[in-house]
Design a protein around this motif. Structure first.
Motif, PDB file in Angstrom:
ATOM      1  N   TYR A   7      40.541  26.989  52.533  1.00 27.72           N
ATOM      2  CA  TYR A   7      39.745  27.587  51.383  1.00 27.72           C
ATOM      3  C   TYR A   7      38.145  27.198  52.248  1.00 27.72           C
ATOM      4  CZ  TYR A   7      43.082  26.670  48.444  1.00 27.72           C
ATOM      5  OH  TYR A   7      44.123  26.983  47.615  1.00 27.72           O
ATOM      6  N   ARG A  17      36.767  29.320  47.279  1.00 27.86           N
ATOM      7  CA  ARG A  17      37.761  28.824  46.138  1.00 27.86           C
ATOM      8  C   ARG A  17      37.725  27.298  45.342  1.00 27.86           C
ATOM      9  NH1 ARG A  17      42.497  31.325  50.160  1.00 27.86           N
ATOM     10  NH2 ARG A  17      42.146  32.852  49.648  1.00 27.86           N
ATOM     11  N   SER A  22      44.021  26.057  42.656  1.00 28.42           N
ATOM     12  CA  SER A  22      45.047  26.140  43.112  1.00 28.42           C
ATOM     13  C   SER A  22      46.354  26.418  42.063  1.00 28.42           C
ATOM     14  CB  SER A  22      45.244  25.198  43.569  1.00 28.42           C
ATOM     15  OG  SER A  22      45.685  24.306  43.498  1.00 28.42           O
ATOM     16  N   ASP A  81      44.349  35.099  45.166  1.00 25.00           N
ATOM     17  CA  ASP A  81      43.324  33.972  44.624  1.00 25.00           C
ATOM     18  C   ASP A  81      41.955  33.735  44.696  1.00 25.00           C
ATOM     19  OD1 ASP A  81      45.537  31.749  45.907  1.00 25.00           O
ATOM     20  OD2 ASP A  81      45.153  32.576  47.972  1.00 25.00           O
TER      21      ASP A  81
END
Length: 182
Positions: A7, A17, A22, A81
């Motif tokens: 991350y 992120r 998540s 992501d």
């Protein structure tokens, strides 16, 4: 340690992120919120059904979010992501990325989202209004004035908010498209 490094180690100008993006965090939030809402609505004695229902939703909602992210990633060429960070960049009105490849990904995401919003707007908003106001009218005609008035008020507030949010998101997408072209 490896998860933390994944991350934190971001290259080029990819957005960082957040843990809230998540799937496990989304599932945990749905689980807690589902249990609280169902216990508040049905009383503490209904904890087994509240727990089972919330567990089912805690698996279904992250699966749906993952599916949507993968579809958006396929349409934009970004990683799944990175989709939540790109959405935040659009909603906050941040400047577009400098990297040409990232600009193309963001432009493709903007086009995909705007097409989806405009494609469904003509039927989705009127259908929601019919559902809310029809249910309120049904409640009022059957003599349940408290329920009818409550559903009418909820319908007015929800449809107003939904329309405002839909047009706001569309406006933000249009603004990002202009910034990407300039």
């Amino acid at each position: 340690m490896a998860s933390s490094a994944r991350y934190d180690a971001r290259h080029d100008d990819r957005p960082k992120r957040r843990w809230q993006d998540s799937l496990w965090a989304i599932g945990l939030f749905v689980l807690v919120a589902g249990v609280i809402v169902r216990l508040a609505a049905n009383g503490l004695s209904s904890w087994p059904s509240a727990l089972f229902g919330a567990v089912a939703m805690a698996f279904w909602v992250p699966w749906l979010v993952r599916r949507i992210r993968h579809r958006d990633a396929g349409a934009s060429g970004a990683e799944p992501d990175d989709i939540p960070a790109l959405e935040r960049q659009i909603l906050k009105g941040d400047p577009p990325p400098q990297d040409r490849h990232r600009r193309q990904q963001l432009a493709a995401l903007v086009d995909s989202r705007q097409h989806r919003i405009r494609r469904n707007r003509w039927w989705a908003l009127p259908m929601m209004a019919v559902l809310f106001f029809g249910t309120a009218a049904l409640g009022l005609t059957t003599g349940s004035t408290t329920t009818g008035i409550g559903l009418l008020a909820l319908g007015i507030v929800f449809i107003t908010w939904l329309t405002w949010y839909n047009f706001r998101f569309d406006r933000r997408l249009t603004q990002m498209r202009r910034r990407l072209r300039s």
